[in-house]
Scaffold this motif. Sequence first.
Motif, PDB file in Angstrom:
ATOM      1  N   SER A  62       0.830  -1.203   0.000  1.00 30.07           N
ATOM      2  CA  SER A  62       0.000   0.000   0.000  1.00 30.07           C
ATOM      3  C   SER A  62       0.866   1.255   0.000  1.00 30.07           C
ATOM      4  O   SER A  62       0.393   2.344  -0.274  1.00 30.07           O
ATOM      5  N   ARG A  63       2.134   1.119   0.329  1.00 24.56           N
ATOM      6  CA  ARG A  63       3.022   2.270   0.400  1.00 24.56           C
ATOM      7  C   ARG A  63       3.844   2.423  -0.864  1.00 24.56           C
ATOM      8  O   ARG A  63       4.504   3.425  -1.060  1.00 24.56           O
ATOM      9  N   HIS A  69      11.481  -8.767   9.826  1.00 26.87           N
ATOM     10  CA  HIS A  69      11.907  -7.927  10.942  1.00 26.87           C
ATOM     11  C   HIS A  69      11.040  -6.669  10.949  1.00 26.87           C
ATOM     12  O   HIS A  69      10.634  -6.178  11.981  1.00 26.87           O
ATOM     13  N   THR A  70      10.757  -6.198   9.765  1.00 21.60           N
ATOM     14  CA  THR A  70      10.089  -4.915   9.608  1.00 21.60           C
ATOM     15  C   THR A  70       9.310  -4.868   8.311  1.00 21.60           C
ATOM     16  O   THR A  70       9.741  -5.451   7.308  1.00 21.60           O
ATOM     17  N   VAL A  71       8.170  -4.178   8.346  1.00 28.48           N
ATOM     18  CA  VAL A  71       7.543  -3.751   7.093  1.00 28.48           C
ATOM     19  C   VAL A  71       7.765  -2.251   7.023  1.00 28.48           C
ATOM     20  O   VAL A  71       7.267  -1.508   7.864  1.00 28.48           O
ATOM     21  N   THR A  72       8.529  -1.794   6.071  1.00 27.64           N
ATOM     22  CA  THR A  72       8.898  -0.371   6.078  1.00 27.64           C
ATOM     23  C   THR A  72       7.805   0.471   5.457  1.00 27.64           C
ATOM     24  O   THR A  72       7.000  -0.001   4.669  1.00 27.64           O
ATOM     25  N   GLU A  73       7.869   1.751   5.829  1.00 27.02           N
ATOM     26  CA  GLU A  73       6.806   2.662   5.423  1.00 27.02           C
ATOM     27  C   GLU A  73       7.049   3.193   4.022  1.00 27.02           C
ATOM     28  O   GLU A  73       6.138   3.596   3.339  1.00 27.02           O
ATOM     29  N   THR A  75       1.060  -6.211   7.696  1.00 21.53           N
ATOM     30  CA  THR A  75       1.643  -4.973   8.234  1.00 21.53           C
ATOM     31  C   THR A  75       1.192  -4.694   9.668  1.00 21.53           C
ATOM     32  O   THR A  75       2.009  -4.525  10.564  1.00 21.53           O
ATOM     33  N   TYR A  76      -0.146  -4.627   9.858  1.00 22.77           N
ATOM     34  CA  TYR A  76      -0.650  -4.200  11.164  1.00 22.77           C
ATOM     35  C   TYR A  76      -0.615  -5.315  12.192  1.00 22.77           C
ATOM     36  O   TYR A  76      -0.703  -5.071  13.386  1.00 22.77           O
ATOM     37  N   ARG A  77      -0.549  -6.546  11.760  1.00 22.62           N
ATOM     38  CA  ARG A  77      -0.546  -7.667  12.699  1.00 22.62           C
ATOM     39  C   ARG A  77       0.785  -8.405  12.642  1.00 22.62           C
ATOM     40  O   ARG A  77       0.843  -9.610  12.840  1.00 22.62           O
ATOM     41  N   ALA A  94     -13.693   0.380   6.628  1.00 21.00           N
ATOM     42  CA  ALA A  94     -13.344   0.169   8.024  1.00 21.00           C
ATOM     43  C   ALA A  94     -14.096  -1.020   8.601  1.00 21.00           C
ATOM     44  O   ALA A  94     -13.550  -1.810   9.371  1.00 21.00           O
ATOM     45  N   GLU A 105     -12.588  -4.197   7.098  1.00 14.97           N
ATOM     46  CA  GLU A 105     -11.264  -4.456   7.660  1.00 14.97           C
ATOM     47  C   GLU A 105     -11.362  -4.955   9.096  1.00 14.97           C
ATOM     48  O   GLU A 105     -10.569  -5.792   9.522  1.00 14.97           O
ATOM     49  N   GLN A 106     -12.332  -4.403   9.841  1.00 13.10           N
ATOM     50  CA  GLN A 106     -12.485  -4.852  11.220  1.00 13.10           C
ATOM     51  C   GLN A 106     -12.847  -6.333  11.256  1.00 13.10           C
ATOM     52  O   GLN A 106     -12.336  -7.100  12.062  1.00 13.10           O
ATOM     53  N   ASP A 133      -9.769  -8.218  10.402  1.00 11.39           N
ATOM     54  CA  ASP A 133      -8.789  -8.108  11.472  1.00 11.39           C
ATOM     55  C   ASP A 133      -9.128  -9.057  12.613  1.00 11.39           C
ATOM     56  O   ASP A 133      -8.254  -9.749  13.129  1.00 11.39           O
ATOM     57  N   LYS A 155      -6.596 -11.941  13.612  1.00 12.70           N
ATOM     58  CA  LYS A 155      -5.970 -11.883  14.932  1.00 12.70           C
ATOM     59  C   LYS A 155      -6.235 -13.168  15.706  1.00 12.70           C
ATOM     60  O   LYS A 155      -5.324 -13.748  16.298  1.00 12.70           O
ATOM     61  N   ASN A 160       9.019   1.858  12.482  1.00 15.78           N
ATOM     62  CA  ASN A 160       8.034   0.990  11.854  1.00 15.78           C
ATOM     63  C   ASN A 160       7.040   0.413  12.846  1.00 15.78           C
ATOM     64  O   ASN A 160       6.662  -0.747  12.779  1.00 15.78           O
ATOM     65  N   ASN A 194       1.054   0.466  15.032  1.00 16.30           N
ATOM     66  CA  ASN A 194      -0.156   0.445  15.840  1.00 16.30           C
ATOM     67  C   ASN A 194      -0.257   1.633  16.780  1.00 16.30           C
ATOM     68  O   ASN A 194      -0.414   1.495  17.981  1.00 16.30           O
TER      69      ASN A 194
END
Lengths: 444, 561, 362
Positions: free
Chosen positions: A170-171, A203-207, A342-344, A416, A419-420, A423, A427, B222, B225
Amino acid sequence: MRLFGRLALSTGLLVCLAMPAQALEKQLTVVTSYPKDLTTTFKKAFEQLHPDVKVEMLKKKTTAGVKYIQETASNNSSDLFWASAPDAFEVLKEDGLLQKYEVKATGIPEVIGSYPINDPDGFYKGFAGSGYGIMWNTRYLKAKNIPAPREWEDLAKPVYHGHTGMSAPSRSGTTHLTVETILQGEGWDKGWKLLKEIGGNFHTVTERSFGVPDGVNSGQFGVGIVIDFFGLSSQASGFPVEFVYPTVTTLVPANIAIVNKAPHPEAAAAFIEFLLSEEGQKILLDPKIRRLPVRPEIYAQAPKDFPNPFLDKSIGAKVKFDVVKSKNRYNLVNSLFDVMVTYRLDDLRKATKAVQDAEKAMAGKNNAEAAKMIAEAKALIAALPVDEARSFDKDFAAIFKKKRKKATDKVTGRQAEVEQQWDSMVKSNYAEAAKLARKAQSLL
Amino acid sequence: MPRIRTSYLVASSLAFFLLVFLVIPVGKVIYVAFQDSSTGALTLINFVDFFKTSLFRESFINSLYVAGMSVLFASIIAMPLAYFTTRFNFGGSIIIQTLGIVPLIMPPFVGAVAMQLLFGSNGSVNLLLDKWFGLNIPFMEGLNGVILVESIHYFPFILINLSAALNNIDRSMEEAAQNLGSTGMRLFRRIVLPLAMPGYLAGASLVFLKAFDDLGTPLLLNVNNMLATQAYLRISSIGISDPMGYVISVILVIFSLFSLWVSMLASRGKDYSGGGKGSSGLLKRDMRGWEKAGAYCLIIFLLVLVLSPHISLLLLSFGTIWSYSVLPDAFTTAHYVEVFSTTREYITNTLLYAGIAASFDVAIGVAISYVVLRTGVIGRRWLDYVATGALAVPGVVLGIGYLRTFNDFNVPFIGKPLASWWVIIVIALTIRRLPYALRACTAALHQVSITLEEAAENLGAGKTATVRKIIVPLMAGGIVAGFVTSFATATVELSATLMLVTAESDAPLAYGIYVFMQSAAGRGPGAALGLIAVVVVALGSYLAHHFIERNKRLQVNSTGQ
Amino acid sequence: MSLAIKVKPVRLKIEDVHISFGKTKVLQGIDLDIEPGEFFAFLGPSGSGKSTLLRAIAGFGPEPQGRILIDGIDILSLPPWKRDVGMVFQNYALWPHLTVQKNVAFGLEERSVPKKESKDRVLEALDMVGLTHLAGRHPSQLSGGQQQRVALARTIVIRPRLLLLDEPLSNLDANLRVQMRTDILKLQRKLGLTTIFVTHDQEEANTISDRMAVLDKGIIQQIGSPMELYDNPANPFVAHFLGTTNMIEGEVITKENKPVLRAGQDVELPLHMKVTGSRGAIVFRPQSVKVNPEEQDSASMCIRGTVKSREFLGATVRYGVQIGDVTVLADEAHQRGKRIYDELEQVRLVIPQKQIIFIPEA
C-alpha cells in the motif's frame, strides 16, 4: 536485429527532423519521484539538446506527487508526471488529469517481460523496466551465519526469521506489483500462503520503499525484497551488499505522462521523445541509474552481466500478468496485506515462530497428533478472509475504490467495517495457531 | 470603550488568520471524516467504525501509553538539567541550555538512520554489548523504542519552559522555605517545583501532545499500531477511499485539545507572578567539591544520552560506509564538499523560512496569550485551542489543504497562485510551529505581574505601547524560548513542505535531505546536510541564550555609580 | 518649566459609584467630593474596598457604575492611559528591565516630551526624591525606600492631575515610614496636587491627610477631617477603627425622667446628652478617663470598678477596669513617683460628660 537497427535509425532521424521545426517553450516542470542521480542526468542531457528550455525537476514522493497534481489541477503548472508505480498513473488517469500522447518514436515493443509497456488507453508511456529481487548485507549474514538467499521460497525458511524486510504494497506501487505477480503466478491461496510465510519472518515492514535498502545497508536487518536498482546502486555506493534476481522475478515498468492542460505541452512532448530515443535510453545504463531500457537494441551496449528481459525469458516472463485483474482488486490486495501482515506483524511473527519451533522439534520424530496440530496451525495462518472469486467481485472491490463515480452508485459496506471483520478473524487465527503450535511442541 | 474595541480587533484578526490558514484548509480535507462514503451524506458512522475497530482501539491505547511514559522519562531527563543550571553557579550553564535544544532538531530520514546505527538491534551499542556480554537490548523495538526516542527527542520542551519558570521565581520564596527548615530535594519538591508548575506544565503538555501526535518516530521504528501512524498510512496511500485516516486526524485534534484543557485546569490559579522587585531567579550558590563532581557526572551522562543521535549523525556525515559495524569504515569530508557545492540555497532558504516563521510565531503567540490572559474578549480561549490544535494536524493534511484552498487564489503582483509561492511554505511552518511559541508565551505572560502593566497604562502608555515596552521585554525569556523551539523544529519540518515545494530554488533543507536520502549514495551528504541544520540551530539558540543571560546580567549587575 | 510650578489643582467628584466583581458587590453607593489640592485618605481594613475605589479612579478593575468626575468631566469612559491620573502602586511596580532613569522617563516618552526637556524633568523629579545618584541602576539594586521614591518620581514627573497612592508605605520599616510620610506630604504641598492616599493605618491617615473617608464593607462610613472623625465617630466601627476607644453598649431606659444606659446587670450610667432610640452605646477615649481624681465636677460621669490589668506604655499607664460585664480602659499620664494602682484594687473612674458621645444603635 537489422530491423531494429533500421527502426532506431529512422526514429533518430524523425526526432532530429522534428526538433528544430518546433519552437519549444522556455520551461518544463516535471513532477517526479525519481532520485537525484536519475533526474539530474536527464535534465542535463535534455537541456544540452534544447538549450532554451529550463527544466525544473520537482521531487515528491509518489503519493505526494499524485496529491499535488490532483490539488493543483484547477490552476495546473506541472507538465510531466514521471514515476514508477503504474497505479499512480491510473489514479491520475481516472481523475482526467493526464493527457493522451501519441509517441512518435518507433521500435519499442509492446511488452517488457510479460508486462505491457504502455497504457493501452494511451495516457502514459513506459520508458524503462525494473526487476524485483533480493538484496542482503554480507557482513550481517556472515556475522549471524545465515546463508545467502536465492529464491523467494528461501525467505520462508526459519533461518531468516526476524532478518528480512519489505515495504508494504500500500506504500509502494512497485511492491504492489510484486505482490500481485506472486498472487497471479502462484494462485490466490498459494500466493498468499507464501507471502505470509515470508511475512512471518519479517523484521520490519517499512513505510517507504527506500526504507528496505536503507535498513539492509545499515545492517538493521539482513535481507530485503527490493527493486533491482536499489540493490545494485547500494552496491555501487560501496555498501557490503549483494543483489540477486530470483528465478521467477517480476518486472515493473517505469512511466511518464503529460499532465492535462500542461502549460508547456511542446517541451513536455520533446522530453518524452528524448527519453524514448536511443540517446535517452542509453542513459539508463549508467550504473548510478541502472534501469532496463525498453529499446531492445540498447542492450547491445550494456555491460556484460546486465540482464536483458527481451532475451532472458526468466525475467518477469513466467507469469502472464493480467493488468485488468490487477487493477480491479488493487486496493483490496493492499488492504488485505496491511490487515494480515503490516498491522498484525507481531502476531504473525509469533505464530510463525511457534510453528517453526514446533516443526524443528518435530524433525525426525513421528507424532501424528503433533503433526496434525502443526498442519492446523499452518492452515490457520494461511487462512484468508476473502476468496479469489470475491477479490474479483466488482461490487466488493468498490468498497476500496477511491471515489464513487456517480452519486447514484450504491456501495454496501465500508472499508473500516470490512477491515475490522478481517482483522478480528486474522488476529484470532494467529493467536490460535500460535497456541496450537506450542501445544504440538509440548507433545514432542 | 476603546480598549475593548482594540482587543476585539486584535482578537478577530488572529481569528481570521487561524480561520484562513488553519481551520478552512484542514476542514476542506477532513470533512470526509463526516461523510458517508457511499452516499456522501453527513454522518458520524465513521466514528462509530473507529471505536468498533479493535486495531484503532489498540492504537489509541498505545498512543496514550507512549505519551504518558514519554512525559515521565522526559521529566526525568529535563529536571536535573533545568535545576542544576538555574540553581547553581555552574560552568557552562549556557552550553547545557543550548545543547538541550539540539535533540529537538532531528532531521528527517537521516535522523532515523543515525538512531538505528547507534541503538538499533544491530547498531553500535548492541554490537558492543553482544561482543562484551553477549547481550542484545531492543532499545528501538516496539513501543518502548518509541518512548525512548520521544523522550530524548522532546524533553527540551520541559527543559526550556521549566528553566524559564525557575528563573522567574521570587528568591524570597525559596529563602522563606529555607528559613522554615526545608532544604535539598524536599525544598525542590515542596516549594520550587510547585512555583515553577506553570512552566513545567507548559512543557509537559507539549511533550504529551507531541508524543501523542508524533508521526516521525513511530514511522522510523516501523511501529504501525499508533494513532498518528494509522492516520498517516491511510491518508498517504494512493487511491484509497477509506475516510478513517481523516477520522483519526479529527480524533487526534479533539484529544489534543482535551489534554490541553486538562493541563489548563491543572495550572489554573497557579499564577505565581513575582512582584516586580526584580529579585527573581533562584538563589545561586557554589557547589562543594563532591557535589560538583556528582552533578557533572549526571549532566554529562544525560547530555551524552540525549545527544547520541547527533553524535551518530556526525559520524555518519563524515563516514564513508557504515554498515553492521561499531564505527564507519573510514572518514572523509567529501559529503560536505558535495553539499556545499550543490545545495547551498537549501540552507539559506531554510534560515529564511524558519526565521520568518518563528518570528511570526512569537508575534502571534504573544498576541494570543495576551488576548487570552489579559482581555475579556468573548470566546478568547478558542484562539488558544484552535492554534494549539495545529499540533495534532498531520503535516500532509495541512499541505493538501493549502493546495486545495489556495491554488486558485492568485497573489496580486506576483501573478501566481498563493499555493505555489514560497510564502505558503512559510505560512505552513508558522501554523505548524505556532503551538510551541504559544505555550512558551503563555507561560511567560503568566509570570508577568499585572501591576507592571497597570503602572505603564497609568503613566499614559496605551495597550500597544504597554505591550511593546513593558510586556514584551519582561516576557523576553519566554519569547526567546518560544522562538528557539519554533525555529529549531521548523528547520527540519518535512511533511507539509514536501507537498508545497513548487520549485527547487525555493526548497528548504528538509527537501534537500529527502532528495539525498532517496539513493544509497545520498546517505552521507544527507547526513551532512542534517548536521548543518543542527549546527545552525544550535548556534542560533546559543546566541539567543547568550542574549538572555546578558540582559539578565545587565538588569542585576550593572553597578550604580 | 518646573515641576514645582503649580498646575491648577483639580476637584474630584465621585457620584453613586457601585462596583462588583462578578456577583460580589465590592463598593456600594460611593459619593465623595474631594477639594482641589486636598490630601485625602481612604482608610479602612483590608477588604473594605478602598483599593478598588482607588483603582477605579485610575481606570483599573471592573467597570464601575455611577460617575467619576475630574473638574466636572466624567472620566469613566476614558482608558487608564488617557486619564492623566498618576498612581503609585503598593508594590511599586517598577519595571525590572529598565533603569531608574528609564523607569522615570517612561511616562514622558509616552507623552512625546522632547528629549532635552524629558531629561531635565527626570533629573528634577529624581532630585525631588533625592535619588539623582542612582539614576543608572536597575530596580533590583535599590532598597525598599529607594524603590518607593523611584515610584513616586516616576508618577509625579508626568505632572498628573491627580496623585493616587495605594498603601505606598506598607512595605517600609517604621522609621522610614515616618520619614516618607513627611516627604510625601511636603512634595504634595509643593506640587499642589490633589492627592488620594489609601491606607489601613489610622495613624498614617491622621498625620498626613486633610480629610479622609473611612470605608468598611464597601460603604463609606464617615467623611471628615481626622480630628472630626476621632472626636465624633458616626458609628462604633469608626470609633474603633480610629484609635483605642471605650464603648459601653446597652439599653436606654428612663429613670426619674432622665435617660440612663443600662449595660449588663448592675451597671447603670446616667446619660447627660441628647439620646434617641431605645438602644445605643456610649463612647469615650481612654485618655478621657481619670482614675481616682481628687476633684470631680458635677458634669462628670462616675463609675466604680476593679483594676483587672495594668500596662506601662511609657508616657501613660493603661488600666483595664472591670465594671460589671464590661472592661473600661483608662490611660493615666505617667510621672515619676506617681502612684500605681494594683490589680484587684477598687478604683473610681471619672469621665467628663463632654468627652462622652452617645451613638444610637443603627
